[in-house]
Design a protein around this motif. Structure first.
Motif, PDB file in Angstrom:
ATOM      1  N   LEU A  24      -7.532  -3.937  -9.412  1.00  0.00           N
ATOM      2  CA  LEU A  24      -6.352  -4.796  -9.372  1.00  0.00           C
ATOM      3  C   LEU A  24      -6.668  -6.053  -8.579  1.00  0.00           C
ATOM      4  CD1 LEU A  24      -3.523  -2.260  -8.594  1.00  0.00           C
ATOM      5  CD2 LEU A  24      -4.020  -3.346 -10.764  1.00  0.00           C
ATOM      6  N   ARG A  70      -1.327  -7.483  -2.633  1.00  0.00           N
ATOM      7  CA  ARG A  70       0.031  -6.972  -2.776  1.00  0.00           C
ATOM      8  C   ARG A  70       0.111  -5.944  -3.909  1.00  0.00           C
ATOM      9  NH1 ARG A  70       4.069  -5.865   0.459  1.00  0.00           N
ATOM     10  NH2 ARG A  70       6.115  -6.161  -0.491  1.00  0.00           N
ATOM     11  N   LYS A  71      -0.535  -6.268  -5.019  1.00  0.00           N
ATOM     12  CA  LYS A  71      -0.534  -5.327  -6.137  1.00  0.00           C
ATOM     13  C   LYS A  71      -1.187  -4.022  -5.708  1.00  0.00           C
ATOM     14  CE  LYS A  71      -0.811  -8.521 -10.052  1.00  0.00           C
ATOM     15  NZ  LYS A  71      -1.698  -8.947 -11.141  1.00  0.00           N
ATOM     16  N   VAL A  91       1.217  -2.051  -3.518  1.00  0.00           N
ATOM     17  CA  VAL A  91       2.320  -1.457  -4.276  1.00  0.00           C
ATOM     18  C   VAL A  91       1.798  -0.303  -5.151  1.00  0.00           C
ATOM     19  CG1 VAL A  91       4.043  -1.882  -6.074  1.00  0.00           C
ATOM     20  CG2 VAL A  91       3.711  -3.548  -4.250  1.00  0.00           C
ATOM     21  N   ALA A  92       0.660  -0.544  -5.809  1.00  0.00           N
ATOM     22  CA  ALA A  92       0.118   0.505  -6.690  1.00  0.00           C
ATOM     23  C   ALA A  92      -0.279   1.741  -5.884  1.00  0.00           C
ATOM     24  CB  ALA A  92      -1.088  -0.048  -7.448  1.00  0.00           C
ATOM     25  N   LEU A 149       2.780   3.550  -4.814  1.00  0.00           N
ATOM     26  CA  LEU A 149       3.374   4.214  -5.978  1.00  0.00           C
ATOM     27  C   LEU A 149       2.763   5.602  -6.174  1.00  0.00           C
ATOM     28  CD1 LEU A 149       5.247   3.946  -8.446  1.00  0.00           C
ATOM     29  CD2 LEU A 149       3.343   2.903  -9.685  1.00  0.00           C
ATOM     30  N   GLU A 150       1.462   5.689  -5.971  1.00  0.00           N
ATOM     31  CA  GLU A 150       0.783   6.975  -6.141  1.00  0.00           C
ATOM     32  C   GLU A 150       1.270   8.017  -5.139  1.00  0.00           C
ATOM     33  OE1 GLU A 150      -1.307   7.763  -8.572  1.00  0.00           O
ATOM     34  OE2 GLU A 150      -0.931   5.766  -9.364  1.00  0.00           O
ATOM     35  N   ILE A 195       9.371   4.987 -12.209  1.00  0.00           N
ATOM     36  CA  ILE A 195       8.933   3.602 -11.995  1.00  0.00           C
ATOM     37  C   ILE A 195       7.810   3.233 -12.961  1.00  0.00           C
ATOM     38  CG2 ILE A 195       7.784   2.101 -10.317  1.00  0.00           C
ATOM     39  CD1 ILE A 195       9.399   3.574  -8.141  1.00  0.00           C
ATOM     40  N   GLU A 196       6.883   4.154 -13.129  1.00  0.00           N
ATOM     41  CA  GLU A 196       5.762   3.914 -14.046  1.00  0.00           C
ATOM     42  C   GLU A 196       6.290   3.629 -15.462  1.00  0.00           C
ATOM     43  OE1 GLU A 196       2.180   4.833 -13.412  1.00  0.00           O
ATOM     44  OE2 GLU A 196       1.697   4.133 -15.427  1.00  0.00           O
ATOM     45  N   LEU A 224       5.809  -0.310 -15.580  1.00  0.00           N
ATOM     46  CA  LEU A 224       4.431  -0.465 -16.044  1.00  0.00           C
ATOM     47  C   LEU A 224       4.326  -0.221 -17.549  1.00  0.00           C
ATOM     48  CD1 LEU A 224       4.095  -0.244 -12.944  1.00  0.00           C
ATOM     49  CD2 LEU A 224       1.870   0.742 -13.373  1.00  0.00           C
ATOM     50  N   LEU A 232      12.553   3.204  -6.096  1.00  0.00           N
ATOM     51  CA  LEU A 232      12.212   1.845  -5.644  1.00  0.00           C
ATOM     52  C   LEU A 232      12.416   1.702  -4.148  1.00  0.00           C
ATOM     53  CD1 LEU A 232      13.657  -0.479  -8.430  1.00  0.00           C
ATOM     54  CD2 LEU A 232      11.267  -0.220  -7.766  1.00  0.00           C
ATOM     55  N   ARG A 233      13.478   2.294  -3.664  1.00  0.00           N
ATOM     56  CA  ARG A 233      13.732   2.209  -2.210  1.00  0.00           C
ATOM     57  C   ARG A 233      12.626   2.923  -1.434  1.00  0.00           C
ATOM     58  NH1 ARG A 233      20.100   3.221  -0.926  1.00  0.00           N
ATOM     59  NH2 ARG A 233      20.408   1.116  -0.151  1.00  0.00           N
ATOM     60  N   LEU A 256       9.638   3.425  -2.505  1.00  0.00           N
ATOM     61  CA  LEU A 256       8.428   2.616  -2.667  1.00  0.00           C
ATOM     62  C   LEU A 256       8.430   1.463  -1.674  1.00  0.00           C
ATOM     63  CD1 LEU A 256       5.873   2.115  -4.352  1.00  0.00           C
ATOM     64  CD2 LEU A 256       7.245   0.745  -5.912  1.00  0.00           C
ATOM     65  N   ARG A 257       9.570   0.853  -1.520  1.00  0.00           N
ATOM     66  CA  ARG A 257       9.683  -0.261  -0.565  1.00  0.00           C
ATOM     67  C   ARG A 257       9.323   0.207   0.842  1.00  0.00           C
ATOM     68  NH1 ARG A 257      13.973  -0.724   2.533  1.00  0.00           N
ATOM     69  NH2 ARG A 257      14.189  -2.586   3.825  1.00  0.00           N
ATOM     70  N   VAL A 309       5.569   0.842   1.098  1.00  0.00           N
ATOM     71  CA  VAL A 309       4.812  -0.411   1.167  1.00  0.00           C
ATOM     72  C   VAL A 309       4.950  -1.011   2.565  1.00  0.00           C
ATOM     73  CG1 VAL A 309       4.684  -2.779   0.303  1.00  0.00           C
ATOM     74  CG2 VAL A 309       4.961  -0.878  -1.294  1.00  0.00           C
TER      75      VAL A 309
END
Lengths: 181, 296
Positions: A115, A119-120, A123-124, A127-128, A138-139, A143, A170-171, A173-174, A177
């Motif tokens: 990637l 930032r990506k 986030v990625a 996500l895992e 989310i995926e 994606l 999403l929350r 994930l935030r 991150v």
């Protein structure tokens, strides 16, 4: 003009294997992406992807056309992925219980290899780490660019519940991150 | 905020970037004011991740697709008996395969055959009007300077065999079926007819521990116990069943079959730690009984 998925299903059922080959080409990346975190590394995910398509072929006659082929395949992929993870957990627990040393779980190729942008990658990676249901929602939504009805169909829940899962995912994930950074 | 239906539309608006600040504030309720901005940024980042970058190459997927199609073709091959006239050729191929497997060279004329010889023989028969037992796939070819064609092709063949139950090839096929996702009926038959040898024992162990179907796990365990094989890997498999199998019946069977040497305080302690319900309590009780019997 591209043949639609349902037509490919009909052609496959009529005996045209090339039609199933086309279906695999369309959705192999989707299936792989959905199962990679359940599988034991890159090779395991590719093997599992093959297994899922083989099972999908055998179940093709049961596809009722009510949802999309994409969602149907994604559902099979997730079920198989979860089964794979359960099996791996059982094996791991067995080894742990009797103190047998086992190689550590091999992760899929790290996102920072492929990637672009920190930032990506953050986030990625975060996500895992999410719970499967949140990660899959989310995926699928962002994606794989599925709409909410399709996400709901794959997760086998109502659209409202799918939105809820997505929002909570999403929350989380935030927060992941934020913690990572 | 408690029920998803109450804010479906707002969430859609947020996810699609249409939410007004007021709507976002209502959606996010008691959360910090900057959460909306951060969520929007994360959604934006997610949307910019190309999922194809995380997947294997096209050539890897091509190979995977080919493997699936080959498997489908193999699974849909005509039923045994249709190629009965090919039995002699199939037998020769089987002899060739077995010869390769055991690395011997005393198989008579058949051992001089190469796979190409067998396929050529099939082609000659096809030219004479008979159907071929071989299937070709994944052909790669190019013309050479001398006018010949250089070809590479995958060849799959169907074998019709009549063999003793303890035949090497029979057991290799049965063991392979046990661990390679044959149908439930085939797996059960494979357990039933599986012969002896470490290869078969390992396949039975794998089935007893990991087969998704309880009946296969149970039958495989029973076969292992019937064999009374003293192999350490069998004993370890029994321990694994005791520790992890969901079925109390299978755990008790494994406990009964376990060698005395493996019944000790470590096992009791492990079971004690894991005891969480009636089923587990029964296993623990029985393990203690066995320990007492051993102590006498």
């Amino acid at each position: 003009m591209q043949v639609d998925d349902e037509e490919l299903v009909r052609a496959t059922l009529a005996g045209e294997l090339s039609a199933f080959d086309e279906l695999m080409q369309r959705y192999e990346r989707l299936v792989y992406s959905l199962v990679v975190s359940f599988a034991d590394g890159h090779d395991g995910a590719l093997d599992l992807t093959q297994e899922i398509f083989f099972k999908a072929y055998r179940k093709l006659a049961a596809f009722d056309g009510r949802g999309t082929v994409k969602a149907w395949l994604a559902r099979i992929a997730i079920h198989e992925g979860i089964n794979q993870a359960k099996s791996a957990t059982r094996r791991q627990a067995r080894h742990d219980a009797w103190h047998v040393v086992r190689p550590t779980h091999t992760l899929a190729p790290q996102d920072d290899e492929i990637l672009s942008g920190e930032r990506k990658r953050q986030v990625a990676t975060a996500l895992e780490r999410l719970a499967p249901r949140h990660r899959l929602a989310i995926e699928l939504r962002y994606l794989q660019e599925m709409g909410i009805p399709e996400v709901a169909s794959v997760l086998e829940c109502s659209e409202g519940v799918a939105r809820n899962i997505l929002f909570r995912g999403l929350r989380k994930l935030r927060r992941q991150v934020a913690q990572a950074s | 905020m408690d029920h998803p239906d109450n804010y479906d539309a707002l969430i859609d608006a947020l996810f699609e970037g249409r939410a007004t600040p007021e709507e976002a504030a209502r959606l996010l309720g008691d959360t910090a004011g900057d959460e909306l901005e951060e969520l929007a940024e994360i959604v934006d980042t997610l949307s910019r991740i190309d999922p194809s970058l995380r997947t294997p190459s096209e050539s890897q997927f091509r190979s995977a697709r080919k493997a699936v199609l080959d498997r489908i073709v193999a699974a849909e091959a005509p039923a045994p008996g249709r190629f009965s006239r090919w039995l002699p050729l199939a037998a020769a191929l089987a002899a060739f395969v077995v010869g390769l497997a055991i690395g011997r060279s005393d198989a008579g004329p058949a051992e001089t055959l190469t796979l190409t010889d067998l396929v050529e023989r099939g082609a000659r028969q096809t030219a004479a009007g008979m159907s071929t037992p071989f299937r070709y796939s994944n052909l790669r070819l190019r013309e050479l300077d001398d006018g010949n064609l250089a070809m590479s092709v995958d060849v799959a063949a169907e074998l019709d065999l009549v063999r003793p139950k303890d035949d090497l090839l029979v057991n290799d096929i049965l063991a392979s079926s046990l661990v390679n996702d044959a149908s439930l009926g085939t797996r059960l038959k494979a357990v039933r007819y599986a012969g002896a040898g470490p290869h078969v024992r390992r396949a039975l162990i794998a089935a007893a521990l990991d087969d998704p179907d309880f009946s296969v796990r149970l039958r495989a365990l029973e076969r292992l116990i019937e064999r009374n094989a003293p192999a350490a890997e069998t004993q370890e498999a029994l321990l694994a069943v005791i520790a992890n199998e969901e079925s109390v019946v299978m755990r008790l069977l494994a406990l009964e079959a376990l060698d005395d040497d493996y019944i000790g305080s470590d096992l009791i302690e492990t079971l004690d730690n894991e005891t969480a319900g009636d089923g587990e309590a029964a296993v623990l009780w029985y393990a203690r009984q066995r320990l007492d019997r051993r102590s006498l």
